[in-house]
Design a protein around this motif. Structure first.
Motif, PDB file in Angstrom:
ATOM      1  N   ARG A  26       0.578  -1.351   0.005  1.00  0.00           N
ATOM      2  CA  ARG A  26      -0.061   0.015  -0.040  1.00  0.00           C
ATOM      3  C   ARG A  26       0.927   1.191  -0.061  1.00  0.00           C
ATOM      4  NH1 ARG A  26      -4.830  -0.326   4.065  1.00  0.00           N
ATOM      5  NH2 ARG A  26      -3.486   1.315   4.872  1.00  0.00           N
ATOM      6  N   SER A  27       0.575   2.085  -0.979  1.00  0.00           N
ATOM      7  CA  SER A  27       1.337   3.254  -1.051  1.00  0.00           C
ATOM      8  C   SER A  27       0.765   4.460  -0.096  1.00  0.00           C
ATOM      9  CB  SER A  27       1.407   3.792  -2.347  1.00  0.00           C
ATOM     10  OG  SER A  27       1.957   5.263  -2.206  1.00  0.00           O
ATOM     11  N   GLY A  28       1.596   4.970   0.926  1.00  0.00           N
ATOM     12  CA  GLY A  28       1.012   6.067   1.469  1.00  0.00           C
ATOM     13  C   GLY A  28       1.022   7.386   0.978  1.00  0.00           C
ATOM     14  N   ALA A  70      -6.016  -1.971  -1.495  1.00  0.00           N
ATOM     15  CA  ALA A  70      -6.309  -0.873  -2.826  1.00  0.00           C
ATOM     16  C   ALA A  70      -6.645   0.540  -2.152  1.00  0.00           C
ATOM     17  CB  ALA A  70      -7.263  -1.109  -3.552  1.00  0.00           C
TER      18      ALA A  70
END
Lengths: 324, 280
Positions: A26-28, A70
């Motif tokens: 998961r991209s912050g 997502a």
């Protein structure tokens, strides 16, 4: 192509539960504009959560996992009547139930689940091994259609206790039917006999921790042109010798499995069988499943795969809580 | 606090405050703020320095520190023939209202107030929230309905109301709504301990199958939610204010739900959402 699609690689255990072998990170920084506020939440990003292997008991659990993987859609987009479809990739390395293709996600969004099979490199040439540190206990499964002698080696490793006590296979092998009558013949308390049998198999496989001292049974491996045979005998008895034909192996690969069975951070291994097509397969390596998946360029290029264990190469660098 | 909206005067004297908070003064001075005085007369705009130039240091100072309300006296005495204006940002005006009431009263009574920089303003108190757009220029407050902010504030105060059967909502239900609002509007991510139940289109606390659930209600609207606890339910409205950038909504929801003391101050956000100031 397809870069940025959330991807998860799963396998089905004998109970039908899905195990997550690897997943996108998961991209912050998914929402441009403000610094990542998640980092302020004390519950997020705990190291244990990050590395904990995940077992999903149902399809709904898988959808829940994907929704956490997502980024949520912007609420304003929902107000605009935007369809809000999101493509996610589920790569299933073992056989399992078909997954739903479109599922509802928060804020009226729909997840479009693309299911694909194992990578070609593994298909029919590997076993998946979950150690006793995997959630739900140890088990193993073939990847794709593996030859029978590869299955036979898997059954042998299971019987020798290399996957951990009480390991189960997701495929049926005739090992039990073959070994059962022979063990009954050995007699003298079936539990003791089974333990001695496992020790003898370990001796044949050159597994030091399992073969503790000389038992009442002896094991050895006989290598031939098209495979190996494991032979178990009773010293001083002329009775029948147990024989089990299987694929050949390299001793260091067996050592790798022994090491892996106590590794809590990487409980899933691929047992890779090499050798040119048409030739008898040989067990050459046992590699961490997460690491192997993360190192495949083809996965990354085709599926936009962001490996969860390679921060130096991963495009996204803020892994957060994924596991429960 | 809205002043009479005068048409832009041809000639006036304007006290312009620098974009920083004033400080509480000492020894009879209510407040000290960096300010300059500008005189617009006969089509020319000129800087005027109270007390003359004096020292070189004072001459070089772009925004000298001036005492309030003394500066107002000086300007009124010197430019008795000109209408006077005070230009300052919305958060400065709120600061004066709170920390320098005498000066604030004179701002409002004797001067045309001009707001520097357009912003969105959100005021919260024990009674609820007020949300408004405040354009640059003569002070004007365009109130906007913001059910989302009302909801977030009620959650922060623990006053979500009662279910339709009259049962009060417990802390766990409040925590679920709070986590959901933060996830949907601020973080864009669901936290690990909130699960998505796809078959029910609901968010719930992980491991609490019998606990409260937040159910999406697409028939009422794309953002409609219903809080369900057992047999009872409560409809929640999370409609964001109209014509307000998403970044501003995000900052406002984070401020309502994540700051320590959830009452009695104001938030000012510029339209980009990048610059937020509070009146504290």
């Amino acid at each position: 192509m397809n870069s940025g699609r959330p991807t998860v690689v799963v396998a089905t255990d004998p109970d039908g539960a899905l195990h997550v072998l690897a997943s996108s990170v998961r991209s912050g920084a998914a929402r441009a504009g403000l610094a990542d506020l998640d980092a302020r939440r004390p519950s997020s990003g705990a190291l244990g959560d990050l590395f904990a292997p995940t077992r999903l008991r149902s399809e709904e659990d898988l959808v829940d996992f994907l929704v956490h993987l997502a980024p949520l859609r912007a609420p304003h987009a929902a107000l605009c009547g935007d369809e809000g479809e999101l493509d996610v990739v589920v790569r299933h390395v073992t056989r399992g139930a078909a997954l739903p293709s479109v599922v509802p996600a928060p804020l009226g969004r729909r997840l479009v689940v693309h299911t694909s099979g194992p990578p070609a490199e593994l298909d029919g040439r590997a076993l998946l091994f979950a150690s006793e540190r995997a959630p739900g206990g140890p088990w193993w499964a073939p990847i794709g259609d593996v030859p029978f002698d590869v299955l036979a080696l898997g059954a042998l490793l299971e019987a020798a206790g290399l996957f951990g006590r009480g390991a189960r296979a997701s495929v049926a092998t005739p090992f039990e039917e073959h070994a059962g009558p022979w063990l009954a013949d050995v007699g003298a308390g079936l539990d003791d006999a089974a333990r001695a049998f496992a020790a003898a198999l370990g001796e044949a496989l050159l597994v030091e921790p399992v073969a503790t001292g000389p038992g009442p049974l002896r094991g050895r491996a006989v290598e031939g042109d098209d495979g190996a045979r494991v032979v178990v005998t009773r010293p001083g008895h002329d009775g029948p010798a147990f024989e089990w034909p299987c694929a050949r192996w390299f001793a260091p690969a067996i050592v790798d499995i022994g090491v892996a069975s106590s590794d809590a951070l990487a409980p899933y291994r691929f047992l890779l069988f090499d050798g040119p097509r048409g030739h008898p397969p040989v067990l050459t390596r046992a590699v961490g499943a997460r690491r192997w998946i993360a190192s495949r360029d083809d996965l990354r290029a085709v599926e936009g795969f962001a490996p969860s264990t390679a921060p130096s190469t991963a495009p996204n660098t803020a892994p957060e809580e994924l596991a429960r | 606090m809205s002043a009479a909206a005068a048409p832009p005067a041809e000639e006036f004297v304007e006290i312009v405050l620098a974009r920083e908070h004033a400080q509480v003064g000492s020894a009879g001075v209510e407040a000290v703020a960096r300010a300059r005085v500008v005189v617009q007369r006969a089509g020319r705009r000129e800087r005027w320095r109270s007390g003359g130039v004096g020292t070189l240091e004072r001459a070089l100072e772009a925004w000298p520190r001036e005492p309030f309300p003394d500066l107002l006296d000086t300007v009124e005495r010197t430019f008795a023939d000109l209408p006077s204006r005070v230009a300052l940002t919305a958060d400065q005006l709120a600061w004066f209202a709170r920390h320098a009431p005498a000066t604030f009263r004179r701002f409002v009574d004797d001067h045309v107030l001009v707001q520097r920089d357009a912003c969105y303003a959100l005021v919260r108190g024990s009674a609820g929230v007020r949300f408004a757009w405040r354009p640059a220029g003569p002070v004007r407050v365009d109130a906007r309905a913001a059910p989302l902010f009302e909801l977030a504030h009620a959650v922060a105060l623990g006053r979500l109301g009662t279910l339709d059967g009259g049962a009060a909502l417990d802390a766990e239900a409040h925590a679920l709504v709070r986590d959901a609002l933060l996830a949907l509007w601020v973080h864009g991510r669901l936290p690990a301990d909130v699960e998505w139940l796809a078959s029910a289109r609901a968010l719930g606390r992980r491991g609490a199958r019998d606990g409260a659930r937040l159910v999406e209600d697409p028939e009422r609207g794309p953002l409609a939610l219903r809080l369900e606890s057992g047999e009872r339910s409560l409809d929640l409205d999370q409609t964001p204010p109209a014509d307000t950038p998403a970044a501003v909504v995000r900052v406002a929801v984070a401020w309502l739900l994540e700051s320590d003391a959830p009452t009695g101050d104001e938030l000012f956000v510029d339209p980009s959402g990048q610059h937020a100031r509070t009146s504290a």
